[in-house]
Design a protein around this motif. Structure first.
Motif, PDB file in Angstrom:
ATOM      1  N   UNK A 158      57.026 138.752 202.998  1.00 53.56           N
ATOM      2  CA  UNK A 158      56.930 137.455 203.679  1.00 53.56           C
ATOM      3  C   UNK A 158      55.552 136.848 203.407  1.00 53.56           C
ATOM      4  N   UNK A 159      55.347 136.411 202.168  1.00 50.50           N
ATOM      5  CA  UNK A 159      54.083 135.786 201.804  1.00 50.50           C
ATOM      6  C   UNK A 159      54.083 134.317 202.250  1.00 50.50           C
ATOM      7  N   UNK A 160      53.028 133.604 201.968  1.00 52.91           N
ATOM      8  CA  UNK A 160      52.883 132.222 202.436  1.00 52.91           C
ATOM      9  C   UNK A 160      53.998 131.320 201.909  1.00 52.91           C
ATOM     10  N   UNK A 161      54.379 131.507 200.660  1.00 46.52           N
ATOM     11  CA  UNK A 161      55.426 130.662 200.065  1.00 46.52           C
ATOM     12  C   UNK A 161      56.776 130.903 200.743  1.00 46.52           C
ATOM     13  N   UNK A 162      57.132 132.166 200.920  1.00 45.92           N
ATOM     14  CA  UNK A 162      58.423 132.478 201.543  1.00 45.92           C
ATOM     15  C   UNK A 162      58.421 132.129 203.025  1.00 45.92           C
ATOM     16  N   UNK A 163      57.250 132.242 203.661  1.00 51.92           N
ATOM     17  CA  UNK A 163      57.136 131.871 205.070  1.00 51.92           C
ATOM     18  C   UNK A 163      57.435 130.381 205.236  1.00 51.92           C
ATOM     19  N   UNK A 164      56.902 129.566 204.357  1.00 53.31           N
ATOM     20  CA  UNK A 164      57.146 128.116 204.414  1.00 53.31           C
ATOM     21  C   UNK A 164      58.608 127.801 204.113  1.00 53.31           C
ATOM     22  N   UNK A 165      59.174 128.484 203.141  1.00 52.48           N
ATOM     23  CA  UNK A 165      60.577 128.291 202.800  1.00 52.48           C
ATOM     24  C   UNK A 165      61.471 128.656 203.991  1.00 52.48           C
ATOM     25  N   UNK A 166      61.168 129.788 204.633  1.00 51.59           N
ATOM     26  CA  UNK A 166      61.947 130.220 205.792  1.00 51.59           C
ATOM     27  C   UNK A 166      61.786 129.233 206.948  1.00 51.59           C
ATOM     28  N   UNK A 167      60.573 128.735 207.138  1.00 56.90           N
ATOM     29  CA  UNK A 167      60.327 127.772 208.217  1.00 56.90           C
ATOM     30  C   UNK A 167      61.178 126.518 208.023  1.00 56.90           C
ATOM     31  N   UNK A 168      61.234 126.005 206.808  1.00 56.99           N
ATOM     32  CA  UNK A 168      62.028 124.805 206.526  1.00 56.99           C
ATOM     33  C   UNK A 168      63.524 125.053 206.752  1.00 56.99           C
ATOM     34  N   UNK A 169      63.994 126.202 206.310  1.00 60.94           N
ATOM     35  CA  UNK A 169      65.413 126.523 206.510  1.00 60.94           C
ATOM     36  C   UNK A 169      65.756 126.643 207.995  1.00 60.94           C
TER      37      UNK A 169
END
Length: 163
Positions: free
Chosen positions: A105-116
């Motif tokens: 759960x790096x910064x990029x995936x965290x942002x992607x998960x947040x948007x979803x």
């Protein structure tokens, strides 16, 4: 003419060197130079023990072998503590260890998960899209790193009345 100091320690003391000893009094460990107390810490305070014994080694008052023999501590542990003291000083024993970041759960995936999640996708879908386990996402939500998943209310079924 130099004066010779006799190694006089309180009864029940453990000798570290000819000049240094320690003794447990109640729940405190007291270190003595001759008959004078020079340092004290709680019995269970491992950080203070490491700090003081490292100071003794760095100042040349005791050797790593002296500390190892007196306290039954492995030599490698004493070497690590001494290295920590030399590199960071006293604060190195009392600062909490840095918490490692999760590799998934790096910064990029965290942002992607947040948007979803914001767009209303359930956790299993977010997990599948990002490649991050559902439990990892739940922990991030509990820690406040991701917004809470809003549960959709099921739409009421409408039955057509046949006439």
């Amino acid at each position: 003419m130099p004066e010779v100091q006799l190694p006089i320690f309180p009864a029940g003391s453990v000798e570290i060197t000819r000049e240094l000893a320690c003794r447990t009094e109640d729940e405190q460990v007291v270190y003595y130079n001759g008959y004078l107390p020079v340092f004290t810490h709680a019995k269970k305070d491992l950080a203070s023990f490491r700090l003081f014994t490292s100071q003794l080694i760095v100042q040349g008052s005791a050797t790593q072998g002296d500390i190892s023999k007196a306290f039954g501590v492995p030599l490698v542990a004493i070497k690590r503590a001494t290295k920590l003291f030399r590199e960071q000083g006293a604060k190195g024993f009392f600062t909490p260890k840095p918490r490692r970041e999760g590799s998934k759960l790096n910064a990029q995936k965290l942002e992607q998960a947040r948007l979803l999640i914001i767009h209303g996708h359930p956790l299993p879908v977010v997990s599948q899209q990002t490649g991050v386990l559902t439990d990892t996402l739940r922990k991030a939500i509990a820690a406040g790193r991701l917004p809470a998943v809003k549960k959709k209310k099921p739409e009421p079924r409408r039955f057509a009345l046949e006439e």
